[in-house]
Design a protein around this motif. Structure first.
Motif, PDB file in Angstrom:
ATOM      1  N   THR A 218       0.118  40.801 -51.718  1.00 10.96           N
ATOM      2  CA  THR A 218      -0.020  40.488 -50.404  1.00 10.96           C
ATOM      3  C   THR A 218      -0.694  41.351 -49.622  1.00 10.96           C
ATOM      4  O   THR A 218      -0.835  42.826 -50.186  1.00 10.96           O
ATOM      5  CB  THR A 218       1.276  40.446 -49.651  1.00 10.96           C
ATOM      6  OG1 THR A 218       2.026  41.728 -49.917  1.00 10.96           O
ATOM      7  CG2 THR A 218       2.126  39.471 -50.393  1.00 10.96           C
ATOM      8  N   ILE A 219      -1.472  41.156 -48.803  1.00 13.36           N
ATOM      9  CA  ILE A 219      -2.008  42.109 -47.811  1.00 13.36           C
ATOM     10  C   ILE A 219      -1.536  41.697 -46.187  1.00 13.36           C
ATOM     11  O   ILE A 219      -1.426  40.660 -45.786  1.00 13.36           O
ATOM     12  CB  ILE A 219      -3.867  41.801 -47.518  1.00 13.36           C
ATOM     13  CG1 ILE A 219      -4.245  42.144 -49.073  1.00 13.36           C
ATOM     14  CG2 ILE A 219      -4.218  42.942 -46.577  1.00 13.36           C
ATOM     15  CD1 ILE A 219      -5.767  41.756 -48.999  1.00 13.36           C
ATOM     16  N   GLN A 220      -0.960  42.733 -45.704  1.00 15.87           N
ATOM     17  CA  GLN A 220      -0.160  42.249 -44.339  1.00 15.87           C
ATOM     18  C   GLN A 220      -0.664  43.125 -43.248  1.00 15.87           C
ATOM     19  O   GLN A 220      -1.283  44.446 -43.452  1.00 15.87           O
ATOM     20  CB  GLN A 220       1.268  42.560 -44.614  1.00 15.87           C
ATOM     21  CG  GLN A 220       1.959  41.659 -45.641  1.00 15.87           C
ATOM     22  CD  GLN A 220       3.290  42.104 -46.151  1.00 15.87           C
ATOM     23  OE1 GLN A 220       3.731  43.219 -46.226  1.00 15.87           O
ATOM     24  NE2 GLN A 220       4.108  41.121 -45.991  1.00 15.87           N
TER      25      GLN A 220
ATOM     26  N   ARG B 101      -1.332  46.841 -44.975  1.00 19.67           N
ATOM     27  CA  ARG B 101      -0.416  47.187 -45.961  1.00 19.67           C
ATOM     28  C   ARG B 101      -0.599  46.479 -47.333  1.00 19.67           C
ATOM     29  O   ARG B 101      -0.609  45.088 -47.045  1.00 19.67           O
ATOM     30  CB  ARG B 101       0.948  47.154 -45.441  1.00 19.67           C
ATOM     31  CG  ARG B 101       1.859  47.659 -46.446  1.00 19.67           C
ATOM     32  CD  ARG B 101       3.033  48.520 -45.994  1.00 19.67           C
ATOM     33  NE  ARG B 101       3.367  49.473 -46.735  1.00 19.67           N
ATOM     34  CZ  ARG B 101       3.118  50.887 -46.730  1.00 19.67           C
ATOM     35  NH1 ARG B 101       2.574  51.414 -45.678  1.00 19.67           N
ATOM     36  NH2 ARG B 101       3.372  51.582 -47.782  1.00 19.67           N
TER      37      ARG B 101
ATOM     38  N   GLU C 252       4.807  36.395 -43.913  1.00 14.79           N
ATOM     39  CA  GLU C 252       4.990  36.754 -45.283  1.00 14.79           C
ATOM     40  C   GLU C 252       6.154  37.740 -45.171  1.00 14.79           C
ATOM     41  O   GLU C 252       6.139  38.627 -44.373  1.00 14.79           O
ATOM     42  CB  GLU C 252       3.945  37.155 -46.252  1.00 14.79           C
ATOM     43  CG  GLU C 252       2.999  36.113 -46.073  1.00 14.79           C
ATOM     44  CD  GLU C 252       1.684  36.529 -47.311  1.00 14.79           C
ATOM     45  OE1 GLU C 252       2.146  36.783 -48.385  1.00 14.79           O
ATOM     46  OE2 GLU C 252       0.739  36.786 -46.675  1.00 14.79           O
TER      47      GLU C 252
ATOM     48  N   VAL D 165       8.091  41.154 -46.434  1.00 13.74           N
ATOM     49  CA  VAL D 165       7.490  42.539 -46.662  1.00 13.74           C
ATOM     50  C   VAL D 165       8.309  43.203 -47.780  1.00 13.74           C
ATOM     51  O   VAL D 165       9.692  42.869 -47.799  1.00 13.74           O
ATOM     52  CB  VAL D 165       7.707  43.481 -45.298  1.00 13.74           C
ATOM     53  CG1 VAL D 165       7.036  44.868 -45.565  1.00 13.74           C
ATOM     54  CG2 VAL D 165       6.766  42.837 -44.122  1.00 13.74           C
ATOM     55  N   LEU D 166       7.723  43.666 -48.802  1.00 12.28           N
ATOM     56  CA  LEU D 166       8.363  44.258 -49.843  1.00 12.28           C
ATOM     57  C   LEU D 166       8.615  45.920 -49.776  1.00 12.28           C
ATOM     58  O   LEU D 166       7.938  46.526 -49.168  1.00 12.28           O
ATOM     59  CB  LEU D 166       7.569  44.136 -51.231  1.00 12.28           C
ATOM     60  CG  LEU D 166       7.364  42.578 -51.444  1.00 12.28           C
ATOM     61  CD1 LEU D 166       6.196  42.598 -52.540  1.00 12.28           C
ATOM     62  CD2 LEU D 166       8.553  41.941 -51.821  1.00 12.28           C
TER      63      LEU D 166
ATOM     64  N   GLN E 109       8.880  49.255 -43.151  1.00 15.98           N
ATOM     65  CA  GLN E 109       7.462  48.696 -43.265  1.00 15.98           C
ATOM     66  C   GLN E 109       7.466  47.355 -42.562  1.00 15.98           C
ATOM     67  O   GLN E 109       6.117  47.234 -41.764  1.00 15.98           O
ATOM     68  CB  GLN E 109       7.156  48.282 -44.670  1.00 15.98           C
ATOM     69  CG  GLN E 109       6.742  49.734 -45.609  1.00 15.98           C
ATOM     70  CD  GLN E 109       6.559  49.462 -46.992  1.00 15.98           C
ATOM     71  OE1 GLN E 109       6.027  48.403 -47.401  1.00 15.98           O
ATOM     72  NE2 GLN E 109       6.418  50.631 -47.606  1.00 15.98           N
TER      73      GLN E 109
ATOM     74  N   LEU F 289       4.681  47.184 -39.155  1.00 18.76           N
ATOM     75  CA  LEU F 289       3.704  46.025 -39.030  1.00 18.76           C
ATOM     76  C   LEU F 289       3.935  45.398 -37.517  1.00 18.76           C
ATOM     77  O   LEU F 289       3.217  44.969 -36.881  1.00 18.76           O
ATOM     78  CB  LEU F 289       4.178  44.904 -39.915  1.00 18.76           C
ATOM     79  CG  LEU F 289       3.370  45.467 -41.554  1.00 18.76           C
ATOM     80  CD1 LEU F 289       3.827  44.508 -42.528  1.00 18.76           C
ATOM     81  CD2 LEU F 289       1.978  45.379 -41.394  1.00 18.76           C
TER      82      LEU F 289
END
Lengths: 232, 232
Positions: A180-182, A189, B201, B203-204, B220, B224
């Motif tokens: 993923t790209i957030q 991130r 989405e 976040v991990l 995180q 964001l």
């Protein structure tokens, strides 16, 4: 709290300093499992004392080396494993105060407990002396390591080390994929997976760039592979 | 390298120290985009100097507070944002040497560049003075903050802060799910996802325990969300 222990003077001799405040000295050797007066606050302080001494030593010894290599060398010198080795040299484990549970499960040999106690002792020393005294003692512990450490060598980045590890076993190279790209431009991130033949599932890493996320995933993969090896 | 800049003495007055080595002082203000003689090595050193001064101050001021709260307070005081605020107070941005690209894109206002320069100045000061001198200067910068900082308050863990953030917007609580568990018992690595209504989405986050992984994912997510807010 009355198990027979060897005299503390043996530890002080190996450590290189005789503590004036005996109560604080004992506290530095006390794990949180043993007593409410444990060593975590001293460890908090000692960690910073170690940081400045090692940073300064590397800064002086390597006048031409950039910040990235200095940081990698510092990380090598102050990591838990490195401190635990010092603790073993001091035979520190014999002097630790642990709770019954930790005692049974071999807590006096556990790397993290040993490393924390070294930092706590350093914190206790700093409180009753000064930075110059601590510097002299710490640089003596690290004399050999500082003489042999080299920028770059042995501090390769995790992706390089993982690649070499797999090549050494004649296995295919790891695969990195962006998961993923957030976030928005300039503050993104990245989450990246690292797939190797040795682990059933891909390992994830994240960071503010694709490169950093890959390095983190590689570092975590290496950590797991090394644990697997130790277990076998 | 010949843009008109205000006299450096203005910066020194705000910073609280007059530099003897003028060349090193300039170097501490030089971003890597501007010159090969840049400030990153000095920043490496200054970071450790700041660490010991703040650790020591917190250790003394809060004799009853445990290591976890001390660490959280230290993180608040030495974070990039906090250092960038100091830089703004010193009007440090006007004195920075940046490359043409960074100059155009407003690098002299970028938090990370400002924070790094504060640490580099601290490193330069340490090299020509001593810890006592640096301590006096740094504790003066932090006087207000150290008087007001409280353990716990404002240093809530990321999961609590995320929950409060969402509740403040009358949104449902975040959902945490374990994505993977890797490694063997006693040395596992957990990857957890954090799902909120505000991000498309999950976040991990990852860590050596489920709790740590959740905290990282929450941290995180918060980062964001705050970036999104700033962008809007």
């Amino acid at each position: 709290m009355s198990l027979p222990k060897p005299p503390l003077s043996e530890l002080e001799q190996a450590f290189g300093y005789t503590f004036q405040n005996r109560e604080r000295f004992q506290q530095a050797l006390t794990h949180r499992s043993a007593n409410a007066q444990h060593n975590e606050r001293l460890e908090f302080l000692g960690d910073s004392v170690l940081g400045i001494i090692i940073s300064e030593a590397l800064f002086e010894r390597f006048p031409q080396i950039d910040e990235g290599d200095l940081s990698r060398m510092r990380a090598t010198l102050v990591c838990g494993r490195s401190l635990a080795k010092l603790a073993q040299k001091f035979q520190l484990g014999r002097h630790l105060w642990l709770g019954p549970g930790e005692m049974k499960s071999g807590g006096h040999r556990r790397e993290s407990i040993l490393a924390d106690a070294v930092e706590a002792l350093l914190g206790a020393m700093y409180l009753e002396s000064d930075l110059a005294t601590c510097r002299k003692v710490v640089l003596n512990w690290y004399k050999e390591q500082l003489n042999h450490i080299k920028p770059g060598a042995g501090h390769k980045d995790p992706k390089t080390r993982l690649q070499e590890y797999l090549q050494g076993k004649q296995l295919p190279l790891p695969l990195y994929d962006v998961v993923t790209i957030q976030g928005q431009a300039h503050n993104q991130r990245f989450t990246v997976s690292c797939t190797t033949e040795l682990l059933a599932e891909p390992v994830l890493g994240s960071g503010t760039s694709r490169r950093k996320a890959e390095q983190q995933a590689a570092a975590q993969t290496l950590e797991l592979l090394q644990t697997q090896e130790q277990g076998n």
